[in-house]
Design a protein around this motif. Structure first.
Motif, PDB file in Angstrom:
ATOM      1  N   LEU A 117       0.831  -1.205   0.000  1.00  0.00           N
ATOM      2  CA  LEU A 117       0.000   0.000   0.000  1.00  0.00           C
ATOM      3  C   LEU A 117       0.875   1.268   0.000  1.00  0.00           C
ATOM      4  O   LEU A 117       0.545   2.253  -0.668  1.00  0.00           O
ATOM      5  CB  LEU A 117      -0.947  -0.016   1.214  1.00  0.00           C
ATOM      6  CG  LEU A 117      -1.985   1.090   1.337  1.00  0.00           C
ATOM      7  CD1 LEU A 117      -2.736   1.350   0.045  1.00  0.00           C
ATOM      8  CD2 LEU A 117      -2.987   0.777   2.453  1.00  0.00           C
ATOM      9  N   THR A 118       1.995   1.197   0.713  1.00  0.00           N
ATOM     10  CA  THR A 118       2.908   2.343   0.743  1.00  0.00           C
ATOM     11  C   THR A 118       3.423   2.666  -0.659  1.00  0.00           C
ATOM     12  O   THR A 118       3.483   3.831  -1.066  1.00  0.00           O
ATOM     13  CB  THR A 118       4.090   2.066   1.693  1.00  0.00           C
ATOM     14  OG1 THR A 118       3.589   1.882   3.009  1.00  0.00           O
ATOM     15  CG2 THR A 118       5.087   3.209   1.696  1.00  0.00           C
ATOM     16  N   GLU A 156       1.924   2.220  -3.353  1.00  0.00           N
ATOM     17  CA  GLU A 156       0.833   2.866  -4.084  1.00  0.00           C
ATOM     18  C   GLU A 156       0.645   4.314  -3.621  1.00  0.00           C
ATOM     19  O   GLU A 156       0.173   5.156  -4.396  1.00  0.00           O
ATOM     20  CB  GLU A 156      -0.490   2.120  -3.845  1.00  0.00           C
ATOM     21  CG  GLU A 156      -0.545   0.722  -4.410  1.00  0.00           C
ATOM     22  CD  GLU A 156      -0.556   0.722  -5.922  1.00  0.00           C
ATOM     23  OE1 GLU A 156      -1.193   1.606  -6.514  1.00  0.00           O
ATOM     24  OE2 GLU A 156       0.101  -0.163  -6.504  1.00  0.00           O
ATOM     25  N   LEU A 157       0.961   4.574  -2.358  1.00  0.00           N
ATOM     26  CA  LEU A 157       0.683   5.904  -1.796  1.00  0.00           C
ATOM     27  C   LEU A 157       1.787   6.927  -2.064  1.00  0.00           C
ATOM     28  O   LEU A 157       1.539   8.122  -1.997  1.00  0.00           O
ATOM     29  CB  LEU A 157       0.420   5.789  -0.291  1.00  0.00           C
ATOM     30  CG  LEU A 157      -0.886   5.076   0.084  1.00  0.00           C
ATOM     31  CD1 LEU A 157      -0.991   4.913   1.598  1.00  0.00           C
ATOM     32  CD2 LEU A 157      -2.113   5.826  -0.440  1.00  0.00           C
ATOM     33  N   PRO A 180       3.246   7.812  -4.946  1.00  0.00           N
ATOM     34  CA  PRO A 180       2.856   8.733  -6.025  1.00  0.00           C
ATOM     35  C   PRO A 180       1.734   9.686  -5.612  1.00  0.00           C
ATOM     36  O   PRO A 180       1.643  10.809  -6.115  1.00  0.00           O
ATOM     37  CB  PRO A 180       2.358   7.799  -7.132  1.00  0.00           C
ATOM     38  CG  PRO A 180       2.918   6.464  -6.812  1.00  0.00           C
ATOM     39  CD  PRO A 180       3.083   6.406  -5.328  1.00  0.00           C
ATOM     40  N   VAL A 181       0.864   9.241  -4.671  1.00  0.00           N
ATOM     41  CA  VAL A 181      -0.188  10.124  -4.160  1.00  0.00           C
ATOM     42  C   VAL A 181       0.453  11.288  -3.403  1.00  0.00           C
ATOM     43  O   VAL A 181       0.075  12.453  -3.591  1.00  0.00           O
ATOM     44  CB  VAL A 181      -1.177   9.352  -3.240  1.00  0.00           C
ATOM     45  CG1 VAL A 181      -2.258  10.288  -2.704  1.00  0.00           C
ATOM     46  CG2 VAL A 181      -1.811   8.170  -3.979  1.00  0.00           C
TER      47      VAL A 181
END
Lengths: 181, 181
Positions: free
Chosen positions: B79-80, B82-83, B85-86
């Motif tokens: 999940l990190t 994925e986050l 780029p957020v």
């Protein structure tokens, strides 16, 4: 002077000597039988112990495999729990009305970031619990209010007060709802 | 019709039968000894096998424990990843200048959301890789440019082009940097 005695018995018995007495063999044979029984029992006990250890090992392996799958399935739970309040605040903040034309770029950028954050969570298996218009389900809904609303059937969710989330079928936060009586 | 025969041998042998011949015992005794040795060997083999299974089990348990700790330590990695780029987009979007006074509430709200997102990641063990002013370290820095900058020592990071992140000491994304020659 002492008289010499000739031990005639010794001489008489000499002919036997080298050979074992059949009666001794019988008693030794019985001992051997007991020893054999003892060792057989030991062997059987160890065999049983080994089977138990093997069975424990197999069980442990199966359980570990299952735990591993569960751990993997819900690995993101901890971070997801932290991110749900972030989503709440993000949604609330995005509801602020911004009228200025020149600030629209900023607002659009933030909406894009929100969508990207949500996509990241979705990719990990996070989903919104459906509630509005659904029959009340105590496993995923939490009733905050009972209302009497026309046009809705009894025990149906009329309104969602706070969005609920699941992670791969596990409820991370139930949906807070208004239910029709 | 068939003639009836009387089996006289059976009757004659009846007197022996019940007592064992000592010679038979001796030969049986030797057989028993061989049997004892055989069973002892079986027992020892099973014993060894049991110890091996036990040792395998212990090793498996130790390895599983270690894997579990590692899985736990890096459970948020997916999940990190994925986050990150957020976070990048969030930071970029926040840099947009908003001059309108009336939109300040919106901007402040977004800054608060950003801080909350970052706190959630920090809580899971995510940290920024320090780079600016540090000696170049190929394990955590990726050199994108070599520059000649006065006031900096050789092999020192002059500028960070993209923030790098670690999760509990594991590099999730190296810092993209400019290094002094």
């Amino acid at each position: 002077m002492v008289e010499e005695e000739k031990d005639t018995n010794t001489v008489m018995n000499e002919s036997e000597g080298t050979e074992e007495n059949p009666e001794d063999i019988v008693s030794e044979y019985t001992e051997e039988q007991t020893e054999l029984e003892k060792v057989e029992q030991e062997r059987d006990e160890i065999q049983e112990r080994m089977l138990r250890v093997q069975a424990d090992f197999d069980n442990f392996r199966r359980r570990t495999q299952k735990e591993k799958e569960m751990d993997r399935k819900y690995r993101s739970q901890s971070l997801t729990e932290e991110l749900i309040p972030v989503l709440d605040n993000f949604e609330r903040a995005l509801q602020t009305e911004v009228k200025e034309e020149s600030a629209q770029g900023f607002v659009d950028g933030m909406k894009m970031v929100y969508n990207q954050l949500w996509s990241a969570l979705e990719k990990e298996g996070v989903e919104v619990i459906s509630a509005q218009g659904e029959t009340f389900d105590p496993h995923v809904h939490q009733a905050m209010m009972q209302v009497e609303e026309e046009g809705y059937e009894s025990n149906v969710v009329v309104d969602v007060l706070q969005t609920g989330y699941k992670l791969n079928d596990r409820v991370i936060r139930p949906a807070m709802v208004k239910v029709n009586q």
